[in-house]
Design an enzyme around this catalytic site. Structure first.
Site, short mmCIF file in Angstrom:
data_model
loop_
_atom_site.label_atom_id
_atom_site.label_comp_id
_atom_site.label_asym_id
_atom_site.label_seq_id
_atom_site.Cartn_x
_atom_site.Cartn_y
_atom_site.Cartn_z
N ARG A 48 18.96 -6.20 -39.95
CA ARG A 48 18.45 -5.15 -39.06
C ARG A 48 17.72 -4.10 -39.91
O ARG A 48 16.71 -3.54 -39.53
CB ARG A 48 19.57 -4.50 -38.24
CG ARG A 48 19.12 -3.22 -37.54
CD ARG A 48 19.99 -2.77 -36.37
NE ARG A 48 21.39 -2.95 -36.55
CZ ARG A 48 22.18 -2.21 -37.34
NH1 ARG A 48 21.68 -1.21 -38.03
NH2 ARG A 48 23.45 -2.48 -37.43
N TYR A 100 -0.41 2.67 -20.28
CA TYR A 100 0.28 1.43 -19.90
C TYR A 100 1.48 1.77 -19.00
O TYR A 100 2.23 2.71 -19.29
CB TYR A 100 0.71 0.72 -21.18
CG TYR A 100 1.53 -0.52 -20.94
CD1 TYR A 100 0.94 -1.68 -20.46
CD2 TYR A 100 2.89 -0.54 -21.21
CE1 TYR A 100 1.69 -2.82 -20.24
CE2 TYR A 100 3.65 -1.68 -21.00
CZ TYR A 100 3.05 -2.82 -20.51
OH TYR A 100 3.80 -3.95 -20.30
N ASP A 172 -1.92 4.46 -28.92
CA ASP A 172 -1.62 3.05 -28.66
C ASP A 172 -2.93 2.29 -28.84
O ASP A 172 -3.85 2.40 -28.02
CB ASP A 172 -1.07 2.92 -27.23
CG ASP A 172 -0.67 1.49 -26.88
OD1 ASP A 172 -1.25 0.55 -27.45
OD2 ASP A 172 0.19 1.31 -26.00
N LYS A 197 -0.13 -8.86 -27.75
CA LYS A 197 -1.47 -9.09 -27.21
C LYS A 197 -2.40 -9.68 -28.29
O LYS A 197 -2.15 -10.77 -28.73
CB LYS A 197 -2.01 -7.78 -26.63
CG LYS A 197 -0.96 -6.98 -25.81
CD LYS A 197 -0.50 -7.71 -24.55
CE LYS A 197 0.74 -7.10 -23.90
NZ LYS A 197 0.69 -5.68 -23.60
C1 PLP Z 1 1.69 -4.68 -23.26
C2 PLP Z 1 1.43 -3.30 -23.67
C3 PLP Z 1 2.48 -2.47 -24.11
C4 PLP Z 1 3.91 -2.93 -24.13
O1 PLP Z 1 4.13 -3.93 -25.07
P1 PLP Z 1 5.22 -5.10 -24.94
O2 PLP Z 1 4.97 -5.92 -26.15
O3 PLP Z 1 4.96 -5.80 -23.65
O4 PLP Z 1 6.55 -4.44 -24.93
C5 PLP Z 1 2.16 -1.20 -24.53
N1 PLP Z 1 0.89 -0.74 -24.50
C6 PLP Z 1 -0.13 -1.50 -24.07
C7 PLP Z 1 -1.51 -0.95 -24.07
C8 PLP Z 1 0.10 -2.80 -23.65
O5 PLP Z 1 -0.92 -3.54 -23.20
#
Ligand code: PLP
Length: 383
Positions: A48, A100, A172, A197
């Site tokens: 961890r 998001y 983000d 993504k």
């Molecule tokens: C999908 C997404 C998240 C969340 O991420 P996860 O891997 O699904 O927990 C946060 N910000 C954006 C812009 C996203 O597209």
């Protein structure tokens, strides 16, 4: 667009194993490590806290974001939740329009329980942003381009305001990836990613990443990562390193395909509006062009009345209706009922997420095949 970053994607991080010479980061599938005597170990005690495969992805994200420190988490939300845990009871955070849905949810439904409040601010408006930073505001969080209307905010302006008010700025960067945009280079404090993504890129893993430069903040995030424990597993760390090797090639194709499709849609009589910051006619184009190396692979478009979006979603053959984005395959999504369903309808409509809005994550297939698929589905959806 090609640059030395293309090389770093392949050779960055810790790609060789000093013991064996393995060309790829080995998967250290272990929870613990032998200690030769009390208090004597090789830098690893428990996975961890630290794991060599995770070290590989953590050093790689740092390198490609132009950061000193990187951290890997079990999901984008685990990364965001950990970063938000820097806040304390009584603090307030500003979030940009259209963040998001999951980010909105964790702030609205989870951190609110710890007496951390928030306000939604259109950060494209510098005057509004500046006047929204009251003494209890300790951080701001934004996405650019923001999901799903692809609205673009100046990173330089936001970073400057945050610095002048002495608050933390968090971006983000999921939609752009470090290949197209590096928020830290504009003075942003912390970058977060859903590596699920584009970074993973193959729709086969869930992961989150954080990158930053500040020593003191990095120490706090490392402490929170270990305390909360939402870390990325060794196998997923390996998959993510593997995915990032082709990030450059993929992003180039995503951008090219998106451009072709956006041009096709913007002249189509059934399409009311196309939101894609790579188009010269897009309202965000100037800023996008000044801070990113491409328009990316995400776009949204609104069908004219007289076309039924429900039939459209049922009619594509190649393009799949699914949550998520950023994979090699093209995916469609209905923001109002999917990604942004956790945002109340009044707020949704106020920010422009109508039921007729369709989001497209453009994959790396042959663009003409995608255009043909969209064209026939639009035709079928005619009421
Ligand atoms: C999908 C997404 C998240 C969340 O991420 P996860 O891997 O699904 O927990 C946060 N910000 C954006 C812009 C996203 O597209």
């Amino acid at each position: 667009m090609k640059s030395t970053l293309d090389t770093t994607l392949i050779h960055g991080g810790l790609t060789t194993d000093s013991k064996t010479g393995a060309v790829n980061t080995p998967i250290y599938q272990t929870s613990t490590y032998a200690q030769s005597a009390l208090g004597e170990h090789k830098g690893y005690e428990y996975s961890r806290t630290k794991n060599p495969t995770r070290d590989g992805i953590e050093s790689l994200i740092a390198e490609i974001e132009g950061a000193k420190y990187g951290f890997a988490f079990a999901s984008g939300m685990a990364a965001i939740g950990t970063v938000l845990s820097l806040l304390k009871s009584g603090d307030k955070i500003l979030i940009s329009d259209n963040v998001y849905g999951g980010t909105f949810r964790i702030i609205d439904k989870v951190f609110s329980n710890f007496n951390i409040s928030y306000a939604i601010v259109d950060m494209r408006d510098s005057t509004l942003l500046e006047s929204s930073i009251t003494s209890d505001v300790k951080a701001l969080l934004l996405e650019t381009p923001a999901n799903p209307l692809m609205s673009v905010t100046s990173l330089e302006k936001v970073a400057k305001i945050a610095k002048s008010k002495n608050i933390l700025s968090i971006v983000d960067n999921t939609f752009m990836t470090p290949y197209l945009q590096n928020p830290l280079s504009f003075g942003i404090d912390i970058v977060v990613h859903s590596a699920t993504k584009y970074l993973g890129g193959h729709s086969d893993l869930v992961a989150g990443l954080v990158a930053l430069n500040n020593d003191e903040l990095a120490q706090k995030i490392g402490f929170l990562q270990n305390s909360i424990g939402g870390v990325l597993a060794p196998f997923d760390s390996f998959l993510l390193i593997r995915g990032i090797k082709t990030l450059g090639l993929r992003m180039q194709r995503h951008c090219e395909n998106a451009m072709e499709i956006a041009s096709f849609l913007s002249t189509h009589k059934a399409v009311k509006k196309v939101y894609y910051p790579g188009l010269k006619t897009d309202i965000g184009y100037e800023i996008q062009n000044s801070q990113a190396r491409g328009g990316g692979g995400m776009m949204s478009f609104e069908l004219e009345s007289g076309y039924d979006y429900r039939i459209f979603f049922k009619s594509t053959k190649l393009i799949t209706l699914a949550e998520s984005l950023g994979g090699v395959e093209s995916l469609l999504c209905h923001p109002a009922s999917m990604t942004h369903a956790s945002i109340p309808k009044e707020i949704r409509e106020k920010v422009g997420i109508s039921d007729n809005l369709i989001r497209l994550s453009v994959g790396i297939e042959y663009a003409k095949d995608l255009i043909n698929d969209l064209a026939q589905a639009i035709e079928k959806s005619k009421a």
